[in-house]
Design a protein around this motif. Sequence first.
Motif, PDB file in Angstrom:
ATOM      1  N   MET A   1     -96.825  -8.602 -76.883  1.00 55.57           N
ATOM      2  CA  MET A   1     -97.688  -7.591 -76.273  1.00 55.57           C
ATOM      3  C   MET A   1     -98.499  -8.216 -75.144  1.00 55.57           C
ATOM      4  N   GLY A   2     -98.964  -7.364 -74.230  1.00 56.26           N
ATOM      5  CA  GLY A   2     -99.770  -7.867 -73.128  1.00 56.26           C
ATOM      6  C   GLY A   2    -100.638  -6.753 -72.572  1.00 56.26           C
ATOM      7  N   THR A   3    -101.406  -7.092 -71.562  1.00 55.51           N
ATOM      8  CA  THR A   3    -102.278  -6.139 -70.890  1.00 55.51           C
ATOM      9  C   THR A   3    -101.702  -5.817 -69.528  1.00 55.51           C
ATOM     10  N   VAL A   4    -101.575  -4.538 -69.218  1.00 56.62           N
ATOM     11  CA  VAL A   4    -101.019  -4.107 -67.943  1.00 56.62           C
ATOM     12  C   VAL A   4    -102.102  -3.406 -67.136  1.00 56.62           C
ATOM     13  N   GLN A   5    -102.203  -3.739 -65.870  1.00 58.39           N
ATOM     14  CA  GLN A   5    -103.106  -3.024 -64.976  1.00 58.39           C
ATOM     15  C   GLN A   5    -102.317  -2.499 -63.787  1.00 58.39           C
ATOM     16  N   GLU A   6    -102.308  -1.191 -63.624  1.00 61.84           N
ATOM     17  CA  GLU A   6    -101.659  -0.559 -62.486  1.00 61.84           C
ATOM     18  C   GLU A   6    -102.634  -0.483 -61.322  1.00 61.84           C
ATOM     19  N   ALA A   7    -102.095  -0.280 -60.127  1.00 54.17           N
ATOM     20  CA  ALA A   7    -102.944  -0.099 -58.954  1.00 54.17           C
ATOM     21  C   ALA A   7    -103.631   1.257 -59.015  1.00 54.17           C
ATOM     22  N   GLY A   8    -104.738   1.383 -58.294  1.00 55.59           N
ATOM     23  CA  GLY A   8    -105.479   2.634 -58.256  1.00 55.59           C
ATOM     24  C   GLY A   8    -104.767   3.729 -57.500  1.00 55.59           C
ATOM     25  N   ILE A   9    -103.697   3.390 -56.796  1.00 54.60           N
ATOM     26  CA  ILE A   9    -102.882   4.369 -56.072  1.00 54.60           C
ATOM     27  C   ILE A   9    -101.426   4.174 -56.468  1.00 54.60           C
ATOM     28  N   ARG A  10    -100.610   5.208 -56.270  1.00 56.19           N
ATOM     29  CA  ARG A  10     -99.207   5.153 -56.665  1.00 56.19           C
ATOM     30  C   ARG A  10     -98.280   5.086 -55.461  1.00 56.19           C
ATOM     31  N   ASP A  11     -98.808   5.337 -54.278  1.00 58.12           N
ATOM     32  CA  ASP A  11     -97.959   5.489 -53.106  1.00 58.12           C
ATOM     33  C   ASP A  11     -98.638   4.850 -51.901  1.00 58.12           C
ATOM     34  N   TRP A  12     -97.836   4.492 -50.886  1.00 58.06           N
ATOM     35  CA  TRP A  12     -98.369   3.814 -49.696  1.00 58.06           C
ATOM     36  C   TRP A  12     -98.984   4.769 -48.689  1.00 58.06           C
ATOM     37  N   ASN A  13     -98.857   6.055 -48.896  1.00 57.65           N
ATOM     38  CA  ASN A  13     -99.301   7.020 -47.885  1.00 57.65           C
ATOM     39  C   ASN A  13    -100.795   7.286 -47.990  1.00 57.65           C
ATOM     40  N   PHE A  14    -101.603   6.272 -47.679  1.00 58.85           N
ATOM     41  CA  PHE A  14    -103.057   6.416 -47.690  1.00 58.85           C
ATOM     42  C   PHE A  14    -103.619   5.978 -46.336  1.00 58.85           C
ATOM     43  N   PRO A  15    -104.766   6.526 -45.923  1.00 63.05           N
ATOM     44  CA  PRO A  15    -105.368   6.118 -44.645  1.00 63.05           C
ATOM     45  C   PRO A  15    -105.760   4.652 -44.681  1.00 63.05           C
ATOM     46  N   ARG A  16    -105.790   4.032 -43.523  1.00 66.45           N
ATOM     47  CA  ARG A  16    -106.129   2.613 -43.440  1.00 66.45           C
ATOM     48  C   ARG A  16    -106.739   2.309 -42.084  1.00 66.45           C
ATOM     49  N   GLY A  17    -107.345   1.130 -41.964  1.00 70.84           N
ATOM     50  CA  GLY A  17    -107.884   0.699 -40.687  1.00 70.84           C
ATOM     51  C   GLY A  17    -106.781   0.191 -39.769  1.00 70.84           C
ATOM     52  N   VAL A  18    -107.193  -0.290 -38.586  1.00 73.70           N
ATOM     53  CA  VAL A  18    -106.208  -0.712 -37.584  1.00 73.70           C
ATOM     54  C   VAL A  18    -106.000  -2.224 -37.544  1.00 73.70           C
ATOM     55  N   ALA A  19    -106.687  -2.969 -38.415  1.00 79.51           N
ATOM     56  CA  ALA A  19    -106.600  -4.435 -38.344  1.00 79.51           C
ATOM     57  C   ALA A  19    -105.167  -4.925 -38.528  1.00 79.51           C
ATOM     58  N   SER A  20    -104.411  -4.281 -39.402  1.00 89.52           N
ATOM     59  CA  SER A  20    -103.030  -4.696 -39.641  1.00 89.52           C
ATOM     60  C   SER A  20    -102.169  -4.446 -38.404  1.00 89.52           C
ATOM     61  N   VAL A  21    -102.347  -3.283 -37.781  1.00 95.44           N
ATOM     62  CA  VAL A  21    -101.608  -2.985 -36.549  1.00 95.44           C
ATOM     63  C   VAL A  21    -101.983  -3.983 -35.466  1.00 95.44           C
ATOM     64  N   ALA A  22    -103.273  -4.273 -35.332  1.00 97.69           N
ATOM     65  CA  ALA A  22    -103.714  -5.235 -34.318  1.00 97.69           C
ATOM     66  C   ALA A  22    -103.088  -6.603 -34.554  1.00 97.69           C
ATOM     67  N   LEU A  23    -102.987  -7.013 -35.810  1.00 98.94           N
ATOM     68  CA  LEU A  23    -102.374  -8.298 -36.144  1.00 98.94           C
ATOM     69  C   LEU A  23    -100.907  -8.312 -35.722  1.00 98.94           C
ATOM     70  N   MET A  24    -100.170  -7.250 -36.026  1.00 98.68           N
ATOM     71  CA  MET A  24     -98.749  -7.215 -35.685  1.00 98.68           C
ATOM     72  C   MET A  24     -98.533  -7.138 -34.179  1.00 98.68           C
ATOM     73  N   VAL A  25     -99.391  -6.395 -33.491  1.00101.07           N
ATOM     74  CA  VAL A  25     -99.291  -6.324 -32.030  1.00101.07           C
ATOM     75  C   VAL A  25     -99.553  -7.701 -31.424  1.00101.07           C
ATOM     76  N   GLY A  26    -100.525  -8.420 -31.967  1.00100.12           N
ATOM     77  CA  GLY A  26    -100.807  -9.771 -31.493  1.00100.12           C
ATOM     78  C   GLY A  26     -99.646 -10.718 -31.746  1.00100.12           C
ATOM     79  N   PHE A  27     -99.036 -10.616 -32.907  1.00 92.61           N
ATOM     80  CA  PHE A  27     -97.876 -11.447 -33.227  1.00 92.61           C
ATOM     81  C   PHE A  27     -96.740 -11.164 -32.250  1.00 92.61           C
ATOM     82  N   ALA A  28     -96.473  -9.885 -32.023  1.00 95.78           N
ATOM     83  CA  ALA A  28     -95.381  -9.511 -31.119  1.00 95.78           C
ATOM     84  C   ALA A  28     -95.656 -10.001 -29.699  1.00 95.78           C
ATOM     85  N   ARG A  29     -96.900  -9.903 -29.261  1.00 94.93           N
ATOM     86  CA  ARG A  29     -97.245 -10.359 -27.909  1.00 94.93           C
ATOM     87  C   ARG A  29     -96.948 -11.852 -27.757  1.00 94.93           C
TER      88      ARG A  29
END
Length: 355
Positions: A1-29
């Motif tokens: 037996m063990g302890t399981v913890q699920e994430a607070g959300i089930r799907d990726w379709n949630f609002p987010r900030g732009v830091a990740s996009v900025a990081l990828m744009v910087g990498f591509a540049r």
Amino acid sequence: MGTVQEAGIRDWNFPRGVASVALMVGFAREHGVPAARMLQGSGLNEKQLANPDEQIDAHTELAVIRNLVRELGARPDLGLEVGRRYRITTFGIFGFACVSSPTLGEAISLALRYLELSFTFCIPAARWRPGEFMARIHDERVPADVRRFLVERDVTAMFQMLSDLMGHRVELLRADFDFEPPPDLRLYAEIYGLTPNFEAEHNVFTMDPAILERPLPQANEHTWAMCLAQCTELVSRRRARTGIAAEVRELLVPRGGLDGFAVPPGIDSVARDLNMSTRTLRRHLDAAGTSYRQLLDEVRRALAEEMLTATPLSVSDVAIRLGYAEASTFIHAFKRWTGTTPSAYRRGALTPSVR
């Protein structure tokens, strides 16, 4: 037996900030891809990337991800290279809350609880049992055309974050990926400290649970409490702004998935399903900063991109399945959303750039 913890959300379709996009744009540049090409079809501009308060839809980041994979997808370790760029500071107050947690185990629990403050598309779940801590990374709902990139990016980002919390690379017992191995495994070994298993049933990594009890180097009870309060407030604000919009989006997505033929319901039908008048629904959506037409466009765009990249359907068939009477009307709408035609989008998504 063990302890399981699920994430607070089930799907990726949630609002987010732009830091990740900025990081990828910087990498591509850095690799010769200008920001304009990276942002094509996303509706974003470079000025928005510099605004820490800017909030975007997940599909907006997904559009940028597809541009990155199209431009640099020939690089065999693209997901790993991008994923290792994500550091604690990339995640803002969410990252500071993890840093100030008492132990690594507390930080992991917090991260799962507030996962919608991250940028992930792959959803983790944790299991503690005697002698082993296991994290399974779910990718079942990630779009097929960018799935491998996002598994590599998100798992590497999670691992990098855990290592940042400890102040050194976390020692893994095992790492499994559900895709075929790359020709060269050296970068995997360099990042993870071991050679992963490939073509596994699930994406999994395991650690000795003893390290979860170790105090974090920057643990601070008062900072932790303050950051937790700010995370709770931020999640509440985002959910308040997206509550009715999320309900409407759910009603607009066809129940049969990509194989279903379903003309999207009109606003009157959606209002009846939500037990309110059309006028009241318009008012609620206006207060949330959106509209039925805008949400319908978002759903149609997401489904169109998925069908164009994941199915052999013709442009005319895609138009019909989205409820358009004429293919020309769909083509005009798609060009308005993305700046390109459906056929050109499909060619670009399926043919990586040769650099």
